[in-house]
Motif scaffolding. Structure first.
Motif, PDB file in Angstrom:
ATOM      1  N   MET A  70       0.834  -1.193   0.000  1.00  7.28           N
ATOM      2  CA  MET A  70       0.000   0.000   0.000  1.00  7.28           C
ATOM      3  C   MET A  70       0.873   1.247   0.000  1.00  7.28           C
ATOM      4  O   MET A  70       1.850   1.299   0.755  1.00  7.28           O
ATOM      5  CB  MET A  70      -0.907  -0.031   1.233  1.00  7.28           C
ATOM      6  N   TRP A 316      -1.314  -1.810   6.003  1.00  4.62           N
ATOM      7  CA  TRP A 316      -0.843  -0.823   5.032  1.00  4.62           C
ATOM      8  C   TRP A 316       0.683  -0.687   5.029  1.00  4.62           C
ATOM      9  O   TRP A 316       1.287  -0.562   3.977  1.00  4.62           O
ATOM     10  CB  TRP A 316      -1.500   0.527   5.300  1.00  4.62           C
ATOM     11  N   ASP A 359      -7.002   0.474  -1.807  1.00  2.00           N
ATOM     12  CA  ASP A 359      -6.556  -0.438  -0.759  1.00  2.00           C
ATOM     13  C   ASP A 359      -5.930  -1.680  -1.374  1.00  2.00           C
ATOM     14  O   ASP A 359      -6.496  -2.293  -2.276  1.00  2.00           O
ATOM     15  CB  ASP A 359      -7.738  -0.831   0.130  1.00  2.00           C
TER      16      ASP A 359
END
Length: 423
Positions: A70, A316, A359
């Protein structure tokens, strides 16, 4: 057990390919050739005719998809593939990161691709060079910058318009050199699918034509290796950086109509053209301003989510200490973020039909991985895995002592069918 964490659009034409002193290698030592196909969705070769890529998958392994890091952007992911690190550790947290501590913005025209300041970690070509194996790299993100003075034996400043067939010819020419001057690790990058699907979108005939073109190029490389008697000892790794989601100017959120953005610096608006159409915004500002905008955006539109730095989801991994944003605004796949000053009738914006950066666990962001050669089991379809494990697969295939990465030895063992056992 997790190991310890630790295209460009313009480039200088002043530097030619650079060479180190060649090392001698036995004729049967393994080779790794990694081919980067920007924007090739995990399911693209199931939807379109791609006989060469399918043939590689049949004689090797093709996980159901590869999970990008990410944000699901090109610079971020091709550098994570090269280093085995999450963006929070290698520093390339977007295609043009802002370093708040140094107050510096990554800029292609000002030489950032060659500046070691931006590129942290140890790419696999540096690992190979430091252990006596030649690496030849064409256009991989990060390969233009030295790591403590070290570089690949052969590398190139990025040339976006270099014809694809010339890239293929040069890669094969690397293996026509005397044995001691041939690479043991080689990598080449093709932007084509990404370039086409940003304009046309996924699931379109244009995507199919782009897939057919990169499939042809891969086929020529495979045929060239076979003609040179190298195919049996070459591990061919096909990777993409992310997938692609269909977008439209009819699905746009004007973020400044939902919150007063004063006091927030958005990295996406720092370029020459200002704010465009984005899947996310990275904002930097005082705690007071960040909290004010964050609160205003809570529940303001169901198609976006706002996160403060302390609230990022665990998966992330892009909270770099100097570059992680104080505020992150993320759109749902298929939606875009902009401001009220953006002219959606601009032909560049109006022709945008594909986007990534959403995402990294979203299905549409799923990337492609195909591995064929001695280190891979034949005809397997493992479940999805994270791209930070590719570095470890390459290191294993070349019998290199790896640098510290964020990869998981158990995952590397799983993808290679136990040929790279977890220790």
């Amino acid at each position: 057990m997790r190991l310890a964490a630790f295209a460009t659009l313009a480039a200088t034409a002043l530097l030619a390919a650079c060479s180190h002193v060649p090392s001698q290698a036995p004729q049967d030592d393994p080779i790794v050739l990694m081919i980067g196909l920007d924007g090739l969705r995990y399911d693209a070769i199931d939807r379109w005719d791609a006989p060469n890529l399918q043939a590689l998958a049949e004689r090797g392994t093709r996980p159901e998809r590869m999970i990008p890091v990410m944000p699901s952007k090109t610079f971020v992911n091709f550098y994570s593939i090269a280093t085995g690190l999450y963006p929070e550790h290698h520093g390339m947290i977007s295609n043009s990161p802002w370093d708040a501590a140094a107050e510096r913005h990554f800029n292609n025209a000002e030489g950032s691709p060659q500046d070691p300041f931006w590129w942290q970690g140890e790419p696999v070509w540096i690992t190979a060079e430091r252990q006596g194996l030649r690496s030849h790299i064409m256009f991989w993100l990060g390969s233009e910058s030295p790591v403590d003075g070290d570089m690949a034996s052969v590398w190139h400043p990025y040339e976006h318009n270099k014809p694809y067939d010339e890239r293929v010819d040069e890669v094969l020419a690397w293996f026509d050199a005397p044995a001691g001057e041939q690479p043991r690790f080689a990598a080449v990058y093709f932007d084509h699918v990404d370039t086409v699907t940003h304009r046309a979108g996924p699931f379109t005939p244009e995507e199919g034509q782009a897939v057919a073109e990169v499939d042809r190029l891969v086929g020529e490389i495979v045929d060239g290796l076979e003609e040179r008697g190298l195919l049996d000892r070459t591990n061919i790794i096909i990777v993409s950086d992310h997938g692609m989601s269909a977008v439209s100017t009819e699905r746009v959120i004007r973020i400044d109509e939902l919150a007063d953005l004063d006091g927030i610096l958005f990295e996406e608006g720092m370029g020459s053209y200002g704010m465009g159409l984005e899947p996310f915004l990275m904002g930097y500002g005082s705690e007071e301003d960040v909290n004010r905008v964050y609160q205003a955006l809570q529940g303001a539109d169901p198609r976006i989510m706002a996160y403060r730095r302390q609230d990022y989801p665990d998966h992330w991994h892009f909270d770099h200490p100097d570059r992680g944003p104080d505020l992150f605004i993320l759109a749902q796949p298929d939606w875009l973020i902009t401001t009220s000053s953006t002219d959606l009738s601009n032909p560049y914006h109006a022709s945008l039909h594909g986007m990534h950066g959403y995402d990294n666990r979203a299905e549409s962001m799923g990337a492609t991985f195909i591995g064929a050669g001695p280190v891979f089991p034949q005809g397997t379809r493992p479940t999805a895995f994270e791209n930070v494990n590719v570095y470890g697969i390459i290191a294993c295939a070349l019998d290199l002592e790896p640098a510290q990465t964020d990869g998981d030895p158990a995952e590397i063992a799983r993808i290679t069918g136990g040929n790279c056992p977890a220790e």
